[in-house]
Design a protein around this motif. Structure first.
Motif, PDB file in Angstrom:
ATOM      1  N   LEU A  91       0.831  -1.196   0.000  1.00  0.00           N
ATOM      2  CA  LEU A  91       0.000   0.000   0.000  1.00  0.00           C
ATOM      3  C   LEU A  91       0.871   1.254   0.000  1.00  0.00           C
ATOM      4  N   ASP A  92       0.626   2.146  -0.973  1.00  0.00           N
ATOM      5  CA  ASP A  92       1.353   3.419  -1.069  1.00  0.00           C
ATOM      6  C   ASP A  92       0.670   4.448  -0.171  1.00  0.00           C
ATOM      7  N   GLN A 100     -10.516  -2.780   5.453  1.00  0.00           N
ATOM      8  CA  GLN A 100     -11.276  -2.350   4.282  1.00  0.00           C
ATOM      9  C   GLN A 100     -10.552  -2.734   2.983  1.00  0.00           C
ATOM     10  N   VAL A 101      -9.226  -2.618   2.981  1.00  0.00           N
ATOM     11  CA  VAL A 101      -8.466  -3.063   1.799  1.00  0.00           C
ATOM     12  C   VAL A 101      -8.723  -4.548   1.542  1.00  0.00           C
ATOM     13  N   ALA A 102      -8.702  -5.349   2.609  1.00  0.00           N
ATOM     14  CA  ALA A 102      -8.960  -6.784   2.459  1.00  0.00           C
ATOM     15  C   ALA A 102     -10.339  -7.030   1.856  1.00  0.00           C
ATOM     16  N   GLN A 103     -11.349  -6.272   2.327  1.00  0.00           N
ATOM     17  CA  GLN A 103     -12.706  -6.454   1.797  1.00  0.00           C
ATOM     18  C   GLN A 103     -12.782  -6.080   0.323  1.00  0.00           C
ATOM     19  N   ARG A 104     -12.107  -4.998  -0.059  1.00  0.00           N
ATOM     20  CA  ARG A 104     -12.140  -4.605  -1.472  1.00  0.00           C
ATOM     21  C   ARG A 104     -11.443  -5.637  -2.358  1.00  0.00           C
ATOM     22  N   LEU A 105     -10.331  -6.171  -1.905  1.00  0.00           N
ATOM     23  CA  LEU A 105      -9.618  -7.179  -2.694  1.00  0.00           C
ATOM     24  C   LEU A 105     -10.479  -8.422  -2.892  1.00  0.00           C
ATOM     25  N   LYS A 106     -11.215  -8.811  -1.851  1.00  0.00           N
ATOM     26  CA  LYS A 106     -12.086  -9.989  -1.970  1.00  0.00           C
ATOM     27  C   LYS A 106     -13.224  -9.736  -2.953  1.00  0.00           C
ATOM     28  N   SER A 118      -9.319  -0.187  -7.292  1.00  0.00           N
ATOM     29  CA  SER A 118     -10.086  -0.465  -6.083  1.00  0.00           C
ATOM     30  C   SER A 118      -9.425   0.145  -4.855  1.00  0.00           C
ATOM     31  N   VAL A 119      -8.120  -0.060  -4.727  1.00  0.00           N
ATOM     32  CA  VAL A 119      -7.408   0.475  -3.567  1.00  0.00           C
ATOM     33  C   VAL A 119      -7.292   1.987  -3.663  1.00  0.00           C
ATOM     34  N   GLY A 120      -7.271   2.512  -4.900  1.00  0.00           N
ATOM     35  CA  GLY A 120      -7.090   3.953  -5.082  1.00  0.00           C
ATOM     36  C   GLY A 120      -8.310   4.783  -4.735  1.00  0.00           C
ATOM     37  N   ARG A 121      -9.485   4.169  -4.588  1.00  0.00           N
ATOM     38  CA  ARG A 121     -10.668   4.935  -4.203  1.00  0.00           C
ATOM     39  C   ARG A 121     -10.557   5.354  -2.733  1.00  0.00           C
ATOM     40  N   ALA A 122     -11.149   6.487  -2.423  1.00  0.00           N
ATOM     41  CA  ALA A 122     -11.041   7.017  -1.061  1.00  0.00           C
ATOM     42  C   ALA A 122     -11.676   6.064  -0.058  1.00  0.00           C
TER      43      ALA A 122
END
Length: 674
Positions: free
Chosen positions: A492-493, A513-519, A559-563
């Protein structure tokens, strides 16, 4: 002693023999489709003998013959076996001048072969099953046109063999469809070969028909070794009778499946305990076809059980010693046993209670004295008694028996281990001592440990241990089963800024939240793992092309780039992604491909972050391009006010920068900044 040259076996001998026998041509009556070719070959080449010869393990058998009365000869003396090994047209113009055959018994004796010409007959996969050959008792030369004609006739036989091969495959496919054992060939392949338990298909005689890699790992044998063996050969002799008796029950229809704990003897001579489950597959008319067996290595559990068993035996020994010493004093016996956390009872040979300790009051809700004279069946209830009855009868026959995982109707939420010890007087069983130990907590702990050992406590994702297992399986499948996969190493940057500015609790929320988005952006069968800190890994099977990997990496970055909404805080981060692929048939080390993906991730960071880069192949392939994902419109992180920028305790532990898997330390709350 053989003076002539015996043809060696080809490298694919086992596979060749399996196909030959599956065609069901050996030892069958003559057929016009083959006889027509041998008649034409004999007439066209003016040869007294023409044969369609099929080379079996120890013999050559003639499916069609002209000019000979015998239907088979030994393979050691066979000319055709040389054609099988070489795979080319074999012409021997004068056997007396050929050192391979001059002393051959078919040359020195009937049919006194002086000339031989044989064309190999191949299957659809190129396996040589036999030959079309012509034989003469006089030396001769075969012209090029005659050789070509003989090859053309052999092609006719080959087409017939291939048609029968395809017809057999078609019948097998139809049979599999009719039984509805598998939804598809790919699903069967995945379930059978990638399952973490051993699996095998076994014929009715006990021969292994198909085995998966895990069974090979458990037993130490290769798949080819096991296919030449029966389950009886690798089963420990002391456990074989019980297994065969259950097999008989399956075949007789007395049960549909059975489970058994038994021992296999490994290739290195050691023993391994397995939990075996077997089902009998029948056709639509109810006729047995084959067995499906699943085996799980339980050696570790058995070792633990042995420790507990030794403890239990020691406890039982002490109880029995004390019981024997105090038989003259019922009150003293009651006092001792009432204070043990074990159900203890004494029954006579008719299974009626003579004695019960106070633990029976806690579990069954009755006065122990009121149970005296009552039957075990009446006290336990029919359901519990039916489970215990076989063990009780064995104990009455003089055997000391331990029964695992007993559930009594009076306490359905508790699990017991019951031990039945015969009471002997002058060599005869006059009763039993029954001791039941509550093992509920240990069973629950065992189950909880199994589920937690593979999970990351913060995100709920699979952890490093789970990745190691699945990555090793994927690497094996890529090499042995041509199953490609891709590995995405993510960091993560900007995570460190969020973690430092808003605190570790907000950082933990962001990681979840990152984990949820990746799934959400991955398939159900993709593996998303958290290694440590802000590092995540995605394992995607069935993908290796750069275009597909690029789309996946772009999805990750977007996905990760969204706020992220983090309570009252809104934060923006990015993801740097390193990609390593494993094409079909590749042989790589799991640590190597993970290291490649990690290095590619660092390269993505150097190229501008919030992007991805493909790894340089380990064998010196050119370095592929790097890609930066388009920026996502979102609010910049809200900077905390001065009061929130108070000093925080820093974790002074160093986090290694190597690409190898790093252990996750829940007590360390710092994360690396990229």
């Amino acid at each position: 002693m053989k003076n002539w040259q015996v043809a060696p076996f080809p490298a694919n001998e086992d596979k060749r023999l399996r196909l030959l026998r599956s065609l069901e041509l050996l030892d069958t009556p003559s057929e016009e489709v083959f006889d027509r070719v041998t008649r034409v070959a004999a007439e066209m080449l003016q040869a007294p003998i023409a044969l369609v010869s099929l080379v079996d393990a120890q013999r050559q058998w003639f499916k069609s013959r002209v000019g000979v009365d015998v239907c088979e000869t030994l393979r050691d003396a066979s000319f055709c076996a040389h054609s099988v090994h070489s795979g080319r047209l074999l012409v021997v113009e004068d056997t007396h001048r050929d050192l391979r055959f001059a002393d051959n018994p078919l040359v020195t004796g009937a049919p006194f072969i002086r000339f031989y010409a044989g064309v190999p007959l191949r299957s659809s996969e190129g396996l040589v099953l036999g030959t079309l050959c012509v034989i003469d008792s006089k030396p001769r030369t075969l012209s090029a046109s005659a050789q070509s004609a003989l090859c053309d006739l052999a092609a006719t036989i080959e087409r017939e063999l291939i048609q029968r091969e395809f017809a057999r495959v078609s019948r097998v496919v139809q049979e599999v469809d009719r039984r509805k054992l598998l939804l598809s060939e790919s699903r069967f392949h995945t379930i059978f070969h990638e399952t973490p338990t051993g699996a095998a298909i076994v014929d009715l005689d006990g021969h292994f028909v198909e085995v998966n890699p895990k069974l090979c790992e458990i037993t130490g044998y290769t798949a080819d070794d096991l296919r030449r063996m029966t389950f009886q050969q690798i089963t420990e002799e002391a456990d074989l009778d019980a297994d065969l008796q259950l097999v008989g029950d399956l075949l007789a229809g007395r049960c549909k499946t059975y489970s058994l704990e038994k021992r296999y003897r490994r290739r290195d001579g050691g023993l391994v305990w397995v939990d075996l489950s077997v089902a009998l597959i029948r056709d639509d008319k109810g006729r047995p076809l084959h067995f499906v067996s699943v085996m799980q290595d339980i050696s570790s559990r058995k070792q633990s059980e042995q420790v507990l068993r030794d403890y239990q035996q020691e406890l039982e020994r002490r109880v029995l010693e004390r019981t024997s010493e105090l038989t003259s004093s019922r009150a003293a016996l009651q006092t001792i046993t009432d204070n043990l956390p074990v159900l203890i009872s004494h029954v006579d040979e008719t299974l009626r209670y003579r004695f019960n300790n106070q633990t029976y009051r806690e579990i069954f809700g009755v006065d122990p004295g009121a149970l005296r004279g009552k039957s075990v069946r009446e006290t336990l209830g029919e359901k519990s008694y039916s489970c215990c009855q076989p063990s009780l009868l064995r104990a009455l026959a003089g055997e000391r028996v331990t029964l695992e995982e007993v559930v009594y109707n009076a306490a359905p939420d508790r699990i017991w281990k019951a031990t039945y010890v015969p009471e002997l007087q002058r060599g005869e069983v006059v009763g039993l001592y029954i001791m039941s130990q509550d093992i509920t907590d240990s069973k629950h702990r065992e189950n909880a440990m199994r589920s937690e050992v593979m999970r990351d406590m913060l995100t709920g994702l699979p952890n490093r241990r789970a990745l190691q297992e699945q990555l090793a399986l994927a690497v094996d499948a890529a090499h042995t089963e041509d199953a490609p996969f891709a590995l995405f190493f993510m960091d993560l940057d900007g995570f460190k800024n969020v973690n430092d500015d808003y605190g570790h609790d907000v950082g933990d929320d962001l990681l979840r939240q990152v984990a949820q988005r990746l799934k959400k952006i991955t398939r159900a069968d993709d593996l998303v793992c958290r290694l440590a800190g802000d590092e995540f890994v995605l394992l995607v099977r069935g993908v290796s092309s750069s275009s597909a990997c690029s789309r996946i990496a772009q999805d990750i970055c977007r996905s990760v780039g969204r706020a992220f909404e983090l309570g009252a805080t809104r934060a923006q981060i990015g993801a740097s992604v390193g990609i390593a692929t494993c094409p079909p048939g590749s042989r790589v080390c799991p640590d190597t491909i993970l290291s490649d993906a990690d290095r590619a991730m660092y390269e993505a960071k150097r190229k501008g972050r919030n992007g991805f880069r493909f790894a340089t192949l380990s064998k010196g392939a050119p370095r592929p391009r790097s890609t930066t994902c388009p920026p996502t419109k979102a609010a910049k992180p809200i900077r905390p006010n001065a009061s929130r920028l108070r000093s925080r305790a820093r974790c002074t532990r160093s986090i290694p920068s190597s690409a190898a898997l790093r252990p996750s330390d829940p007590s360390c709350r710092c994360r690396r900044a990229r």
